[in-house]
Design an enzyme around this catalytic site. Structure first.
Site, mmCIF file in Angstrom:
data_model
loop_
_atom_site.group_PDB
_atom_site.id
_atom_site.type_symbol
_atom_site.label_atom_id
_atom_site.label_comp_id
_atom_site.label_asym_id
_atom_site.label_seq_id
_atom_site.Cartn_x
_atom_site.Cartn_y
_atom_site.Cartn_z
ATOM 1 C CG ASP A 216 7.307 12.588 -6.711
ATOM 2 O OD1 ASP A 216 7.344 13.459 -7.612
ATOM 3 O OD2 ASP A 216 7.939 12.675 -5.643
ATOM 4 C CG ASP B 208 -1.974 1.020 1.240
ATOM 5 O OD1 ASP B 208 -2.100 1.748 0.235
ATOM 6 O OD2 ASP B 208 -2.686 1.117 2.257
ATOM 7 C CE LYS C 141 -3.339 5.076 1.186
ATOM 8 N NZ LYS C 141 -2.918 3.932 2.025
#
Length: 264
Positions: A96, A91, A93
Site C-alpha cells: 500500500d 511475511d 507482503k
C-alpha cells in the site's frame, strides 16, 4: 560476487547491522533454512517453532492467520528465537501507500515492527512504500526484503517489475537487505543482497495448485540464492517436523558449501 563468499565473510563487510547479524547467525549455526510456519493456532505455532528451532536460521510467520493471536504469542516466539538462535520474519507482503504501511507496520493489534526482525513488501505502489516502512523500521534495527519474484505459476512479478525492484533496493540499501526471488541477479559494485527463495522441496515438484518446488541444490548451488524457505515439506500431516527440518538444513548447507567450493 557475494555468492562466491561465505556468509561469515559477507557479514564482516555488510553495512546493515541486522543483515550482518543474520549472516553471522547462519555461519555460526550452519543453517540456511527458513521455516514457513503458516499455522492458524497459537499453540501449534509455538510447538512447531520449538521443535524445528535448532535447525533453522529464520522463522517465517503469517501472523494474521493465527486465530487466537495475543501478545503472549509474540513473547513466546521471541523467547524461542533467543533460545534456539534464530530470527523472525513476518511475511506481511506490504502493498500500500507509504502512510498506510507505516500504520500497518507499527500499529493495530500485531505491531509487527516491535518484534519482527525482517518483513517484506511488494513494490507495486512505488518507492513510497519503502520510505514509509523505513521510517518505522530503521530506528528499530529492522530490515526489509522486496518481492522481486514469486514461486507461483503465472506470477506477474517478473521482467521490468523485477528490474525496477532491484534498482529500488539499491537506492535504499540502508534498510532493504535483499529479495524474495527465484535466482540471484547480477551484482553491481557494492551489492550484497540476501536472496531468500520459497518453493523449495526435497520430495515433490508441485502441489497441483500452482505452487512449484525446486531442490535445494538447484536453488542454492546452481541459482546462487542464500536462504531456502520450506513449509509443508517440514510439517505436513504425517511428517516429523524435527526430522524433516534436519533433512532440509543438511541439504541446504551442503548445497551452500558446494557453491563456495565451486567458486574457489
Amino acid at each position: 560476487m557475494s555468492a562466491t563468499k561465505s556468509y561469515g565473510e559477507r557479514a564482516k563487510l555488510h553495512s546493515n547491522p541486522t543483515a550482518k547479524a543474520f549472516l553471522e547467525l547462519m555461519e555460526r549455526k550452519k543453517t540456511n533454512l527458513s521455516l514457513a510456519a503458516d499455522l492458524t493456532s497459537k499453540a501449534a505455532l509455538i510447538e512447531l517453532a520449538d521443535k524445528v528451532g535448532p535447525y533453522i536460521c529464520l522463522l517465517k510467520t503469517h501472523i494474521d492467520v493465527v486465530e487466537d493471536f495475543d501478545q503472549d504469542l509474540v513473547d513466546q516466539l521471541t523467547a524461542l528465537a533467543k533460545k534456539h538462535d534464530f530470527m523472525i520474519f513476518e511475511d506481511r507482503k506490504f502493498a500500500d501507500i507509504g502512510n498506510t504501511v507505516k500504520l500497518q507496520y507499527s500499529s493495530g493489534i500485531y505491531k509487527i515492527a516491535s518484534w519482527s526482525d525482517i518483513t517484506n513488501a511488494h513494490t507495486v505502489p512505488g518507492e513510497g512504500i519503502i520510505r514509509g516502512l523505513r521510517d518505522i523500521g530503521l530506528p528499530l534495527n529492522r530490515c526489509l526484503l522486496l518481492l522481486a519474484e514469486m514461486s507461483s505459476a503465472g506470477t506477474l512479478a517478473k521482467g521490468d517489475y523485477t528490474t525496477t525492484t532491484v534498482e529500488l533496493a539499491r537506492k535504499y540499501k540502508d534498510f532493504v537487505v535483499g529479495f524474495i526471488a527465484m535466482r540471484r541477479y547480477e551484482d553491481k559494485e557494492g551489492d550484497d543482497f540476501i536472496y531468500m527463495t520459497p518453493g523449495v522441496g526435497l520430495d515433490q515438484t508441485t502441489d497441483g495448485l500452482g505452487q512449484q518446488w525446486k531442490h535445494p541444490e538447484v536453488v542454492v548451488r546452481d541459482l546462487g540464492c542464500d536462504v531456502i524457505i520450506v513449509g509443508r515439506g517440514i510439517y505436513d500431516q504425517g511428517r516429523d517436523p524435527a526430522h524433516e527440518a534436519q533433512r532440509y538444513q543438511e541439504a541446504g548447507w551442503k548445497a551452500y558449501k558446494e557453491r563456495i567450493q565451486l567458486s574457489n
